[in-house]
Design an enzyme around this catalytic site. Structure first.
Site, PDB file in Angstrom:
ATOM      1  N   ARG A 122       0.856  -1.182   0.000  1.00 21.22           N
ATOM      2  CA  ARG A 122       0.000   0.000   0.000  1.00 21.22           C
ATOM      3  C   ARG A 122       0.895   1.236   0.000  1.00 21.22           C
ATOM      4  NH1 ARG A 122      -2.835  -0.711   5.416  1.00 21.22           N
ATOM      5  NH2 ARG A 122      -3.800   1.295   4.882  1.00 21.22           N
ATOM      6  N   LYS A 180      -1.646  -7.791  11.233  1.00 25.92           N
ATOM      7  CA  LYS A 180      -2.979  -7.712  11.835  1.00 25.92           C
ATOM      8  C   LYS A 180      -4.043  -7.307  10.818  1.00 25.92           C
ATOM      9  CE  LYS A 180      -2.899  -2.985  13.697  1.00 25.92           C
ATOM     10  NZ  LYS A 180      -3.121  -2.157  14.904  1.00 25.92           N
ATOM     11  N   ASP A 181      -3.637  -6.859   9.623  1.00 28.79           N
ATOM     12  CA  ASP A 181      -4.592  -6.536   8.561  1.00 28.79           C
ATOM     13  C   ASP A 181      -5.035  -7.767   7.773  1.00 28.79           C
ATOM     14  OD1 ASP A 181      -4.506  -3.832   9.123  1.00 28.79           O
ATOM     15  OD2 ASP A 181      -3.065  -3.355   7.546  1.00 28.79           O
ATOM     16  N   ALA A 218     -10.574   3.405  15.444  1.00 31.38           N
ATOM     17  CA  ALA A 218     -11.231   2.625  14.399  1.00 31.38           C
ATOM     18  C   ALA A 218     -11.326   1.153  14.765  1.00 31.38           C
ATOM     19  CB  ALA A 218     -10.466   2.774  13.082  1.00 31.38           C
ATOM     20  N   LEU A 264     -12.403  -2.087  16.835  1.00 33.51           N
ATOM     21  CA  LEU A 264     -13.429  -2.549  17.757  1.00 33.51           C
ATOM     22  C   LEU A 264     -12.810  -3.110  19.033  1.00 33.51           C
ATOM     23  CD1 LEU A 264     -16.127  -4.260  15.494  1.00 33.51           C
ATOM     24  CD2 LEU A 264     -16.016  -1.922  16.332  1.00 33.51           C
ATOM     25  N   ARG A 265     -11.629  -3.704  18.927  1.00 35.48           N
ATOM     26  CA  ARG A 265     -10.942  -4.194  20.129  1.00 35.48           C
ATOM     27  C   ARG A 265     -10.608  -3.038  21.059  1.00 35.48           C
ATOM     28  NH1 ARG A 265      -5.682  -3.831  21.520  1.00 35.48           N
ATOM     29  NH2 ARG A 265      -5.287  -2.996  19.447  1.00 35.48           N
ATOM     30  N   ARG A 266      -9.991  -1.985  20.502  1.00 38.61           N
ATOM     31  CA  ARG A 266      -9.646  -0.836  21.335  1.00 38.61           C
ATOM     32  C   ARG A 266     -10.894  -0.180  21.907  1.00 38.61           C
ATOM     33  NH1 ARG A 266      -5.411   0.934  16.920  1.00 38.61           N
ATOM     34  NH2 ARG A 266      -3.541  -0.141  17.675  1.00 38.61           N
ATOM     35  N   ARG A 290     -10.797   7.052  11.742  1.00 43.04           N
ATOM     36  CA  ARG A 290     -10.025   6.325  10.741  1.00 43.04           C
ATOM     37  C   ARG A 290      -9.115   7.273   9.980  1.00 43.04           C
ATOM     38  NH1 ARG A 290     -12.309   3.068   6.437  1.00 43.04           N
ATOM     39  NH2 ARG A 290     -10.109   2.580   6.237  1.00 43.04           N
ATOM     40  N   VAL A 327      -1.923   7.563   9.935  1.00 40.13           N
ATOM     41  CA  VAL A 327      -1.445   8.003  11.241  1.00 40.13           C
ATOM     42  C   VAL A 327      -1.452   9.526  11.341  1.00 40.13           C
ATOM     43  CG1 VAL A 327       0.588   8.110  12.744  1.00 40.13           C
ATOM     44  CG2 VAL A 327      -0.088   5.928  11.706  1.00 40.13           C
ATOM     45  N   THR A 379      -3.126  11.648   9.632  1.00 37.00           N
ATOM     46  CA  THR A 379      -4.498  12.152   9.573  1.00 37.00           C
ATOM     47  C   THR A 379      -5.154  12.097  10.942  1.00 37.00           C
ATOM     48  OG1 THR A 379      -4.712  11.405   7.281  1.00 37.00           O
ATOM     49  CG2 THR A 379      -6.758  11.849   8.479  1.00 37.00           C
ATOM     50  N   ARG A 380      -4.965  10.986  11.631  1.00 38.65           N
ATOM     51  CA  ARG A 380      -5.568  10.846  12.960  1.00 38.65           C
ATOM     52  C   ARG A 380      -4.938  11.822  13.952  1.00 38.65           C
ATOM     53  NH1 ARG A 380      -6.410   4.317  13.800  1.00 38.65           N
ATOM     54  NH2 ARG A 380      -6.093   3.783  11.610  1.00 38.65           N
ATOM     55  N   CYS A 440     -12.474  -7.726  11.444  1.00 33.16           N
ATOM     56  CA  CYS A 440     -12.618  -6.364  11.960  1.00 33.16           C
ATOM     57  C   CYS A 440     -13.987  -6.137  12.582  1.00 33.16           C
ATOM     58  CB  CYS A 440     -12.372  -5.351  10.837  1.00 33.16           C
ATOM     59  SG  CYS A 440     -10.633  -5.134  10.440  1.00 33.16           S
TER      60      CYS A 440
END
Length: 309
Positions: free
Chosen positions: A11, A85-86, A130, A132-134, A151, A154, A156-157, A244
């Site tokens: 990516r 993890k993706d 973004a 769900l675990r966190r 979302r 990095v 951007t957030r 996810c």
């Protein structure tokens, strides 16, 4: 002898490129090859293009891998580099995860704008994430907080946070370190209290099954303890149909041939959870992870998972 460059798919985000460059540099060093023997091929994925909705609403983890895997399967790429993890637990036919680089820090990083620590945020503060675990772990520790979807890349957030869109956010410490932003967090969260996502902090390399030339290339950079640990964690996810859409945490550690795994599943509100621990040989990583997943699923019961879809 290889005469044309090996094509490495990735990516285009700064973090994804950093991971691709690290993979290329390790291959150059391991095989004494020049940089021009490797071509970095940047592709845009659906997950990169759609940033205004949660991944759970638009298809899950495969959104970050589909375009890369299509070109890998067709032979246009030799390998693809991903954040482990993706990766979905089920890969396209003919592809496999053939190498893992040494794992970075697995912990989550808290970045607070109005308070330096998660537990010090004022009541009702807004936390953007973004994952769900966190989100579930935040609600478990601080049910009074307002958790919103956050979302983007990095930077951007971090920009959204600085502009006041939230009081705090969380990111993987591994990614911040790879971007040279290790000074950004205001708190590094204890993995015992805030366990990481399965495969967090690990870079994986995907290739075609049966491509012995590429298998030999990648064998030199595969870090076996990381390979075994992430194999266990992904097997845990697979036994739970993890994606996810599901709040799941899990961490395996391999040391001197012995593996220890701790897993956790939560309801999205964080108020109900089930944990599991298992130990055994690193050589049995996949079966241990699968057994842990089956065990916790059995104890949780079918009703526990009804809110996950």
């Amino acid at each position: 002898m290889q005469t044309k460059p090996f094509r490495i798919g990735t990516r285009g985000s700064p973090l994804a490129l950093a991971q691709a460059y690290e993979t290329r540099n390790r291959l150059m060093s391991a095989h004494a090859l020049p940089e021009d023997m490797f071509e970095i091929v940047v592709l845009s994925t659906k997950g990169d293009r759609i940033t205004d909705r949660a991944l759970s609403e638009i298809g899950g983890k495969g959104l970050f891998t589909e375009e890369l895997e299509n070109q890998l399967a067709s032979g246009e790429l030799d390998i693809a580099v991903h954040s482990s993890k993706d990766m979905p637990t089920i890969l396209p036919e003919g592809l496999h995860l053939s190498a893992f680089l040494p794992r970075e820090d697995v912990r989550d990083a808290f970045i607070g704008r109005t308070a330096p620590k998660l537990l010090e945020l004022p009541q009702g503060a807004v936390v953007g994430s973004a994952s769900l675990r966190r989100q579930a772990l935040i609600r478990r520790l601080r049910p009074d907080l307002n958790v919103i979807v956050f979302r983007g890349l990095v930077d951007t957030r971090l920009r959204k946070l600085a502009e006041g869109d939230a009081d705090a956010t969380l990111l993987a410490f591994a990614g911040l370190k790879r971007l040279g932003k290790e000074a950004v967090p205001t708190e590094i969260l204890d993995p015992k209290e805030f366990p990481p996502a399965p495969a967090q902090g690990a870079i994986c390399v995907e290739s075609r099954i049966g491509d012995t030339r590429i298998d030999e290339l990648l064998a030199a950079i595969n870090h076996k303890p990381t390979f075994d640990a992430v194999t266990c964690e992904r097997a845990f996810l697979g036994a739970l149909d993890g994606s996810c859409r599901t709040p799941i945490a899990g961490l395996a550690v391999c040391d001197d041939g012995e593996l220890h795994f701790h897993g956790l599943i939560l309801t999205p509100d964080g108020q109900t959870s089930h944990s599991v621990e298992i130990s055994g040989k690193c050589a049995d990583a996949a079966s241990l992870g699968r057994k842990a997943g089956e065990d916790v699923r059995s104890r949780a019961g079918s009703s526990f998972f009804e809110g996950w879809s």
